[in-house]
Scaffold this motif. Structure first.
Motif, PDB file in Angstrom:
ATOM      1  N   CYS A   9      25.279  19.799  18.361  1.00 59.49           N
ATOM      2  CA  CYS A   9      26.561  19.964  18.534  1.00 59.49           C
ATOM      3  C   CYS A   9      27.727  19.142  17.820  1.00 59.49           C
ATOM      4  N   LEU A  10      27.208  17.933  17.707  1.00 60.54           N
ATOM      5  CA  LEU A  10      28.130  17.005  16.742  1.00 60.54           C
ATOM      6  C   LEU A  10      28.064  17.441  15.253  1.00 60.54           C
ATOM      7  N   ALA A  11      27.014  18.019  14.750  1.00 59.97           N
ATOM      8  CA  ALA A  11      26.906  18.373  13.286  1.00 59.97           C
ATOM      9  C   ALA A  11      27.882  19.790  13.045  1.00 59.97           C
ATOM     10  N   GLN A  12      27.713  20.531  14.360  1.00 56.48           N
ATOM     11  CA  GLN A  12      28.754  21.734  14.226  1.00 56.48           C
ATOM     12  C   GLN A  12      30.031  21.447  14.229  1.00 56.48           C
ATOM     13  N   ALA A  13      30.399  20.684  15.016  1.00 55.20           N
ATOM     14  CA  ALA A  13      31.932  20.199  15.194  1.00 55.20           C
ATOM     15  C   ALA A  13      32.370  19.538  13.993  1.00 55.20           C
ATOM     16  N   LEU A  14      31.514  18.785  13.481  1.00 56.91           N
ATOM     17  CA  LEU A  14      31.891  18.189  11.908  1.00 56.91           C
ATOM     18  C   LEU A  14      32.258  19.316  10.897  1.00 56.91           C
ATOM     19  N   SER A  15      31.419  20.219  10.944  1.00 59.01           N
ATOM     20  CA  SER A  15      31.418  21.401   9.986  1.00 59.01           C
ATOM     21  C   SER A  15      32.718  22.278  10.311  1.00 59.01           C
ATOM     22  N   LYS A  16      33.260  22.121  11.485  1.00 62.59           N
ATOM     23  CA  LYS A  16      34.345  22.792  11.913  1.00 62.59           C
ATOM     24  C   LYS A  16      35.665  22.307  12.117  1.00 62.59           C
ATOM     25  N   TYR A  17      35.635  21.070  12.455  1.00 61.65           N
ATOM     26  CA  TYR A  17      37.091  20.470  12.846  1.00 61.65           C
ATOM     27  C   TYR A  17      37.460  19.459  12.032  1.00 61.65           C
ATOM     28  N   GLU A  18      38.683  19.034  11.846  1.00 62.28           N
ATOM     29  CA  GLU A  18      39.304  18.058  10.792  1.00 62.28           C
ATOM     30  C   GLU A  18      39.026  16.627  11.507  1.00 62.28           C
ATOM     31  N   ARG A  19      39.052  16.430  12.689  1.00 60.49           N
ATOM     32  CA  ARG A  19      38.942  15.049  13.363  1.00 60.49           C
ATOM     33  C   ARG A  19      37.935  15.294  14.738  1.00 60.49           C
ATOM     34  N   VAL A  20      36.870  14.444  14.652  1.00 63.72           N
ATOM     35  CA  VAL A  20      35.954  14.588  15.812  1.00 63.72           C
ATOM     36  C   VAL A  20      35.473  13.081  16.443  1.00 63.72           C
ATOM     37  N   GLU A  21      35.616  12.837  17.778  1.00 61.27           N
ATOM     38  CA  GLU A  21      35.019  11.656  18.204  1.00 61.27           C
ATOM     39  C   GLU A  21      34.161  11.908  19.347  1.00 61.27           C
ATOM     40  N   THR A  22      33.475  10.680  19.635  1.00 63.57           N
ATOM     41  CA  THR A  22      32.343  10.996  20.312  1.00 63.57           C
ATOM     42  C   THR A  22      32.341  10.054  21.798  1.00 63.57           C
ATOM     43  N   VAL A  23      31.776  10.442  22.840  1.00 65.28           N
ATOM     44  CA  VAL A  23      31.828   9.794  23.969  1.00 65.28           C
ATOM     45  C   VAL A  23      30.290   9.842  24.884  1.00 65.28           C
ATOM     46  N   ALA A  24      29.944   8.666  25.130  1.00 61.68           N
ATOM     47  CA  ALA A  24      28.646   8.979  25.889  1.00 61.68           C
ATOM     48  C   ALA A  24      28.805   8.097  27.196  1.00 61.68           C
ATOM     49  N   PHE A  25      27.951   8.065  28.079  1.00 60.29           N
ATOM     50  CA  PHE A  25      28.057   7.641  29.313  1.00 60.29           C
ATOM     51  C   PHE A  25      26.739   6.811  29.829  1.00 60.29           C
ATOM     52  N   ASP A  26      27.176   5.663  30.310  1.00 59.76           N
ATOM     53  CA  ASP A  26      25.938   4.437  30.575  1.00 59.76           C
ATOM     54  C   ASP A  26      26.283   4.668  32.289  1.00 59.76           C
ATOM     55  N   TYR A  27      25.087   5.482  32.866  1.00 63.11           N
ATOM     56  CA  TYR A  27      25.049   5.880  34.252  1.00 63.11           C
ATOM     57  C   TYR A  27      23.726   5.181  35.000  1.00 63.11           C
ATOM     58  N   GLY A  28      23.191   4.292  34.421  1.00 59.48           N
ATOM     59  CA  GLY A  28      22.075   3.686  34.994  1.00 59.48           C
ATOM     60  C   GLY A  28      20.841   4.648  34.488  1.00 59.48           C
ATOM     61  N   GLN A  29      20.908   5.354  33.500  1.00 61.86           N
ATOM     62  CA  GLN A  29      19.617   6.285  33.434  1.00 61.86           C
ATOM     63  C   GLN A  29      18.401   5.410  32.931  1.00 61.86           C
TER      64      GLN A  29
END
Length: 240
Positions: free
Chosen positions: A18-38
């Protein structure tokens, strides 16, 4: 019309595609992750390796790739008695859902991602949920995503788009999509490079195994996530 996106990025196969596709489509891409005790917290380290490799191997995408965010969501682990947040064996519950289902996880993820996107002025939320090859999680369904898009847009008075590139494809097609995105990147042998990057650096295994190396990547090979990834890779290779 849309020029910016926030990708919910765990560092796994799906979110990397999904990140690769977003980078191929949009001018600015940021990312977010979550630490939920996994239990598979190693994914939080793997994702940083993926981001580094994408910038290195696909330099044309590097200027588009903006800030990475890690949000503390420990409360989710506190209220979830699941095999992803507790040291228990994988099994099916009486509800018909596997005990890998973390109730409310994707709903919380999207809500917090939308709040972050609001502050960062990002228009699209990209998530790798899928209703084709999945474990029956109700918060991965297309109807859930449409409902969340409406609720978040109304609740924040900002028109968000929730993009789900993998919703209607299986794991074999997800490998194939990554190859196609890489091929169109302009990088020589980009398709093979992106697939190899996913194999080598992404993490999917629920047990956090980064010791055992398979043709499809690292993992225990027996948990539900590994089995799904392996089957998809085998079908992808056979059809290639």
């Amino acid at each position: 019309m849309h020029t910016s996106a926030l990708v919910l990025f765990s560092g796994g196969q799906d979110s990397t595609t999904c990140l690769a596709q977003a980078l191929s489509k949009y001018e600015r891409v940021e990312t977010v992750a979550f630490d939920y005790g996994q239990r598979h917290k190693v994914e939080l380290e793997a994702r940083l390796n993926v981001l580094r490799e994408i910038k290195t191997q696909f330099p044309q995408w590097a200027p588009k790739l903006g800030e990475d965010h890690l949000l503390d969501l420990a409360v989710l682990g506190q209220v979830s008695d699941t095999s992803l947040t507790r040291d228990v064996a994988f099994k099916m519950e009486s509800s018909g859902l596997p005990n890998t289902f973390v109730p409310g996880r994707n709903l919380l993820f999207l809500t917090l991602a939308a709040a972050l996107a609001y502050r960062r002025d990002l228009q699209v939320l990209v998530t790798g949920v899928c209703e084709t090859d999945f474990s029956g999680y109700p918060d991965c369904r297309d109807d859930t995503m449409k409902a969340m898009q409406l609720a978040l847009s109304l609740g924040m008075d900002k028109r968000f788009l929730i993009e789900t590139p993998l919703m209607w494809i299986d794991k074999a097609d997800t490998w194939r999509l990554a190859h196609d995105i890489g091929e169109k990147s302009g990088e020589p042998n980009g398709g093979e490079a992106l697939v190899n990057l996913i194999v080598e650096h992404t993490h999917t295994c629920y047990l956090g195994d980064r010791v055992h190396r398979h043709a499809w990547g690292y993992g225990c090979g027996t948990c539900p996530a590994c089995e799904l990834r392996a089957r998809g890779y085998d079908r992808y290779v056979v059809a290639a």
